[in-house]
Motif scaffolding. Structure first.
Motif, PDB file in Angstrom:
ATOM      1  N   ALA A  81      76.794 -23.294  26.140  1.00  0.00           N
ATOM      2  CA  ALA A  81      76.462 -24.372  25.413  1.00  0.00           C
ATOM      3  C   ALA A  81      75.186 -24.847  25.632  1.00  0.00           C
ATOM      4  O   ALA A  81      74.669 -25.810  24.970  1.00  0.00           O
ATOM      5  N   GLY A  82      74.890 -24.320  27.167  1.00  0.00           N
ATOM      6  CA  GLY A  82      73.377 -24.852  27.319  1.00  0.00           C
ATOM      7  C   GLY A  82      73.525 -25.810  28.548  1.00  0.00           C
ATOM      8  O   GLY A  82      72.293 -26.022  29.252  1.00  0.00           O
ATOM      9  N   LEU A  83      74.400 -25.980  29.077  1.00  0.00           N
ATOM     10  CA  LEU A  83      74.270 -26.941  30.502  1.00  0.00           C
ATOM     11  C   LEU A  83      74.204 -26.063  31.736  1.00  0.00           C
ATOM     12  O   LEU A  83      74.291 -24.557  31.753  1.00  0.00           O
ATOM     13  N   THR A  84      73.623 -26.570  32.778  1.00  0.00           N
ATOM     14  CA  THR A  84      73.461 -25.899  33.781  1.00  0.00           C
ATOM     15  C   THR A  84      74.646 -25.609  34.510  1.00  0.00           C
ATOM     16  O   THR A  84      75.828 -26.059  34.331  1.00  0.00           O
ATOM     17  N   VAL A  85      75.005 -24.814  35.583  1.00  0.00           N
ATOM     18  CA  VAL A  85      76.122 -24.200  36.296  1.00  0.00           C
ATOM     19  C   VAL A  85      76.805 -25.436  36.882  1.00  0.00           C
ATOM     20  O   VAL A  85      78.005 -25.651  36.817  1.00  0.00           O
ATOM     21  N   ASP A  86      76.117 -26.297  37.732  1.00  0.00           N
ATOM     22  CA  ASP A  86      76.565 -27.379  38.538  1.00  0.00           C
ATOM     23  C   ASP A  86      76.958 -28.488  37.470  1.00  0.00           C
ATOM     24  O   ASP A  86      78.235 -28.784  37.603  1.00  0.00           O
ATOM     25  N   GLU A  87      76.467 -28.735  36.097  1.00  0.00           N
ATOM     26  CA  GLU A  87      76.925 -29.516  35.326  1.00  0.00           C
ATOM     27  C   GLU A  87      78.059 -29.036  34.584  1.00  0.00           C
ATOM     28  O   GLU A  87      79.248 -29.856  34.460  1.00  0.00           O
ATOM     29  N   ALA A  88      78.059 -27.672  34.453  1.00  0.00           N
ATOM     30  CA  ALA A  88      79.214 -27.202  33.691  1.00  0.00           C
ATOM     31  C   ALA A  88      80.620 -27.415  34.491  1.00  0.00           C
ATOM     32  O   ALA A  88      81.653 -27.805  33.995  1.00  0.00           O
ATOM     33  N   PHE A  89      80.168 -26.956  35.659  1.00  0.00           N
ATOM     34  CA  PHE A  89      81.418 -27.021  36.712  1.00  0.00           C
ATOM     35  C   PHE A  89      81.950 -28.520  36.766  1.00  0.00           C
ATOM     36  O   PHE A  89      83.153 -28.549  36.952  1.00  0.00           O
ATOM     37  N   MET A  90      81.109 -29.472  36.958  1.00  0.00           N
ATOM     38  CA  MET A  90      81.519 -30.751  37.244  1.00  0.00           C
ATOM     39  C   MET A  90      82.390 -31.311  35.985  1.00  0.00           C
ATOM     40  O   MET A  90      83.338 -32.072  36.054  1.00  0.00           O
ATOM     41  N   VAL A  91      81.907 -31.134  34.953  1.00  0.00           N
ATOM     42  CA  VAL A  91      82.500 -31.490  33.742  1.00  0.00           C
ATOM     43  C   VAL A  91      83.847 -30.544  33.587  1.00  0.00           C
ATOM     44  O   VAL A  91      84.940 -31.319  33.070  1.00  0.00           O
ATOM     45  N   ALA A  92      84.027 -29.466  33.965  1.00  0.00           N
ATOM     46  CA  ALA A  92      85.237 -28.367  33.557  1.00  0.00           C
ATOM     47  C   ALA A  92      86.158 -29.002  34.712  1.00  0.00           C
ATOM     48  O   ALA A  92      87.347 -29.379  34.377  1.00  0.00           O
ATOM     49  N   VAL A  93      85.701 -29.367  35.912  1.00  0.00           N
ATOM     50  CA  VAL A  93      86.673 -30.089  36.868  1.00  0.00           C
ATOM     51  C   VAL A  93      87.153 -31.370  36.236  1.00  0.00           C
ATOM     52  O   VAL A  93      88.420 -31.601  36.400  1.00  0.00           O
TER      53      VAL A  93
ATOM     54  N   MET B  63      98.336 -22.203  40.569  1.00  0.00           N
ATOM     55  CA  MET B  63      97.095 -22.659  40.838  1.00  0.00           C
ATOM     56  C   MET B  63      96.192 -21.450  40.342  1.00  0.00           C
ATOM     57  O   MET B  63      94.862 -21.947  40.027  1.00  0.00           O
ATOM     58  N   GLU B  64      96.360 -20.409  40.355  1.00  0.00           N
ATOM     59  CA  GLU B  64      95.814 -19.265  39.418  1.00  0.00           C
ATOM     60  C   GLU B  64      95.460 -19.752  38.002  1.00  0.00           C
ATOM     61  O   GLU B  64      94.331 -19.431  37.626  1.00  0.00           O
ATOM     62  N   MET B  65      96.680 -20.125  37.327  1.00  0.00           N
ATOM     63  CA  MET B  65      96.503 -20.513  35.979  1.00  0.00           C
ATOM     64  C   MET B  65      95.422 -21.829  35.809  1.00  0.00           C
ATOM     65  O   MET B  65      94.539 -21.608  35.139  1.00  0.00           O
ATOM     66  N   VAL B  66      95.586 -22.820  36.843  1.00  0.00           N
ATOM     67  CA  VAL B  66      94.356 -23.732  36.835  1.00  0.00           C
ATOM     68  C   VAL B  66      92.982 -23.156  37.076  1.00  0.00           C
ATOM     69  O   VAL B  66      91.950 -23.725  36.114  1.00  0.00           O
ATOM     70  N   GLU B  67      92.794 -22.418  37.846  1.00  0.00           N
ATOM     71  CA  GLU B  67      91.324 -21.819  38.033  1.00  0.00           C
ATOM     72  C   GLU B  67      90.889 -21.101  37.049  1.00  0.00           C
ATOM     73  O   GLU B  67      89.802 -21.048  36.472  1.00  0.00           O
ATOM     74  N   GLY B  68      91.814 -20.342  36.116  1.00  0.00           N
ATOM     75  CA  GLY B  68      91.455 -19.527  34.935  1.00  0.00           C
ATOM     76  C   GLY B  68      91.217 -20.492  33.968  1.00  0.00           C
ATOM     77  O   GLY B  68      89.783 -20.312  33.310  1.00  0.00           O
ATOM     78  N   ARG B  69      91.896 -21.916  33.914  1.00  0.00           N
ATOM     79  CA  ARG B  69      91.248 -22.730  32.783  1.00  0.00           C
ATOM     80  C   ARG B  69      89.806 -23.505  33.155  1.00  0.00           C
ATOM     81  O   ARG B  69      89.140 -23.551  32.454  1.00  0.00           O
ATOM     82  N   LEU B  70      89.705 -23.696  34.552  1.00  0.00           N
ATOM     83  CA  LEU B  70      88.458 -24.156  34.905  1.00  0.00           C
ATOM     84  C   LEU B  70      87.305 -23.007  34.915  1.00  0.00           C
ATOM     85  O   LEU B  70      86.321 -23.482  34.267  1.00  0.00           O
ATOM     86  N   ARG B  71      87.483 -21.875  35.024  1.00  0.00           N
ATOM     87  CA  ARG B  71      86.483 -20.640  34.564  1.00  0.00           C
ATOM     88  C   ARG B  71      86.161 -20.708  33.207  1.00  0.00           C
ATOM     89  O   ARG B  71      84.997 -20.652  32.866  1.00  0.00           O
ATOM     90  N   ASP B  72      87.241 -20.613  32.370  1.00  0.00           N
ATOM     91  CA  ASP B  72      87.202 -20.694  31.025  1.00  0.00           C
ATOM     92  C   ASP B  72      86.182 -21.864  30.488  1.00  0.00           C
ATOM     93  O   ASP B  72      85.294 -21.857  29.804  1.00  0.00           O
ATOM     94  N   ALA B  73      86.588 -23.244  30.880  1.00  0.00           N
ATOM     95  CA  ALA B  73      86.027 -24.234  30.434  1.00  0.00           C
ATOM     96  C   ALA B  73      84.561 -24.375  30.795  1.00  0.00           C
ATOM     97  O   ALA B  73      83.677 -24.628  30.227  1.00  0.00           O
ATOM     98  N   ALA B  74      84.299 -23.754  32.266  1.00  0.00           N
ATOM     99  CA  ALA B  74      82.849 -23.816  32.770  1.00  0.00           C
ATOM    100  C   ALA B  74      81.977 -22.804  31.997  1.00  0.00           C
ATOM    101  O   ALA B  74      80.910 -23.072  31.708  1.00  0.00           O
ATOM    102  N   THR B  75      82.521 -21.699  31.544  1.00  0.00           N
ATOM    103  CA  THR B  75      81.770 -20.521  30.908  1.00  0.00           C
ATOM    104  C   THR B  75      81.524 -21.028  29.643  1.00  0.00           C
ATOM    105  O   THR B  75      80.059 -20.902  29.226  1.00  0.00           O
TER     106      THR B  75
END
Length: 445
Positions: free
Chosen positions: A40-52, A23-35
């Motif tokens: 790249a210019g997306l807002t936080v909620d957009e980045a989070f949804m795309v990363a998920v 679960m920690e590994m998946v969370e790390g990937r989620l954080r990296d992708a969202a960052t």
């Protein structure tokens, strides 16, 4: 971002089917992708949804989370943006609103006033009290460099010099009003350049976003203006009930300052709701498209049935032009709200019918304008109307062509979208011609 990830983590914990290390590994990937997406210019909620959505292929629980929460997160007008710069956006919009409100009172320092017969001066310069503030807001928000700031300031400076250097006077009953009406159209394109990040090339998704912004801005501004007018009227009545006259404050301060100050506030409101799918303008386009099509169809049918032509008077022609402008707006927002990859549907056929009826109505209006010119000769008003209707005729005719190809599945919908964006500078160029060329050609009459 932390709040959104905490929500995802709680969901994972309630349905945990894998070790904590995984679960920690998946969370790390989620954080990296969202960052990466935020950078790249997306807002936080957009980045989070795309990363998920991206990690959903690796994690079944995240896939379920995306399915359950995607629509709610995307469509909520209070979706978490959590951007550190959001507070600065509010402050910038507020300061520019105050600047716009004060700008309309600055001419009083030089002897001009809304109540002393300086209406022509204010009408010609109305664009310079608020539109530069909008351009500054977007130039600051898009982080434009000094060179682009300078290029952006040039059209405003040139327009200010031209309209104030021309020798308009009380006998300028045609060219001065035409200049005042068309100048905001020309300068709105400069606001669009700031909105798109300094792009003077008309193409791509950012200019379509600006079209959406324009519709949303108009609706928000109308609502705020109505609310402000009602509030001012109520205050007027309440103070009058205790014998205090606030008419001067209401007419010379509250209304003009509020009208100018509301524009940067509206820009901020529309920007803050960019992530909301159910934008108002496309929704209204879907409501009024069938009504406008029915109106034009009934008008054309009645005209054919009775054999009566259009009265070539000024008021009927103005009404025609306003109706055609409304149709053009409905077309733009119908195009902007549509998925270009979707196949033709019933609403596409309805929109195409609206454009065909508008094309026929524009041809009728052109015939009436030609008859008026033949009878009374050339004038600034008639030539402005002639040019605008010719432009609409070409734009609507090509739109019918693109719709016909799309509905017959011989062309893509993208072609119609690109055509609408490519027409944006045409409106502005004609407005520039009316503002700059018409006054000297028609002797400033």
């Amino acid at each position: 971002m932390e709040e959104l990830i905490a929500r995802w983590r709680d969901y994972q914990s309630s349905r945990q089917t894998q070790p904590n290390s995984d679960m920690e590994m998946v969370e790390g990937r989620l954080r990296d992708a969202a960052t990466v997406l935020v950078q790249a210019g997306l807002t936080v909620d957009e980045a989070f949804m795309v990363a998920v959505n991206r990690i959903a292929s690796l994690d079944a629980v995240s896939r379920n989370f995306a399915q359950e929460h995607w629509e709610r997160l995307w469509r909520s007008p209070t979706a978490v943006t959590a951007k550190s710069g959001q507070r600065f956006d509010v402050a910038a919009a507020f300061l520019l609103a105050v600047a716009a409100a004060l700008a309309i009172k600055l001419p009083e320092l030089f002897g001009s006033s809304l109540s002393d017969g300086s209406s022509q001066f204010y009408f010609l310069n109305l664009s310079f009290f608020a539109l530069p503030m909008l351009a500054c807001y977007f130039a600051w928000k898009r982080r434009l460099g000094p060179v682009r700031w300078f290029l952006l300031a040039l059209p405003f400076a040139a327009a200010a010099v031209i309209v104030n250097a021309y020798p308009f006077n009380d006998s300028s009953v045609a060219t001065a009003p035409l200049a005042g009406l068309h100048l905001p159209i020309a300068l709105w394109l400069a606001v669009g350049v700031a909105y798109t990040g300094g792009r003077w090339i008309f193409g791509g998704g950012r200019w379509m976003d600006f079209i959406r912004f324009t519709g949303e801005f108009a609706i928000y501004y109308t609502l705020i203006a109505l609310g402000g007018g009602v509030l001012t009227g109520l205050a007027w009545v309440m103070f009058d009930a205790i014998g205090v006259d606030i008419s001067i404050f209401a007419t010379e301060w509250a209304l003009p300052c509020g009208a100018m100050g509301a524009m940067p506030v509206c820009a901020w409101l529309v920007e803050s709701r960019r992530n909301v799918v159910e934008n108002v303008a496309p929704m209204l386009a879907r409501v009024f498209t069938p009504l406008a099509a029915a109106l034009l169809l009934a008008f054309l049918s009645t005209m054919v049935w009775t054999g009566r032509g259009v009265n070539p008077g000024r008021e009927p022609l103005i009404a025609f032009d306003l109706l055609l402008a409304l149709v053009l707006g409905l077309l733009l927002y119908s195009v902007s709200a549509r998925n270009p990859q979707a196949p033709p549907n019933a609403f596409d056929w309805l929109t195409a019918l609206l454009v065909v009826c508008a094309l026929a109505a524009d041809a009728v209006a052109l015939a009436a304008i030609a008859a008026r010119i033949t009878e009374f000769g050339f004038s600034a008003n008639k030539m402005a109307a002639l040019g605008e209707n010719l432009i609409l005729l070409v734009i609507l005719a090509c739109s019918v062509w693109f719709y016909a190809r799309f509905l017959s599945r011989r062309g893509a919908f993208d072609a119609l979208e690109r055509w609408q964006i490519a027409c944006l500078p045409v409106y502005a160029l004609w407005a520039v011609v009316v503002v700059v060329v018409f006054p000297p050609v028609f002797g400033y009459a």
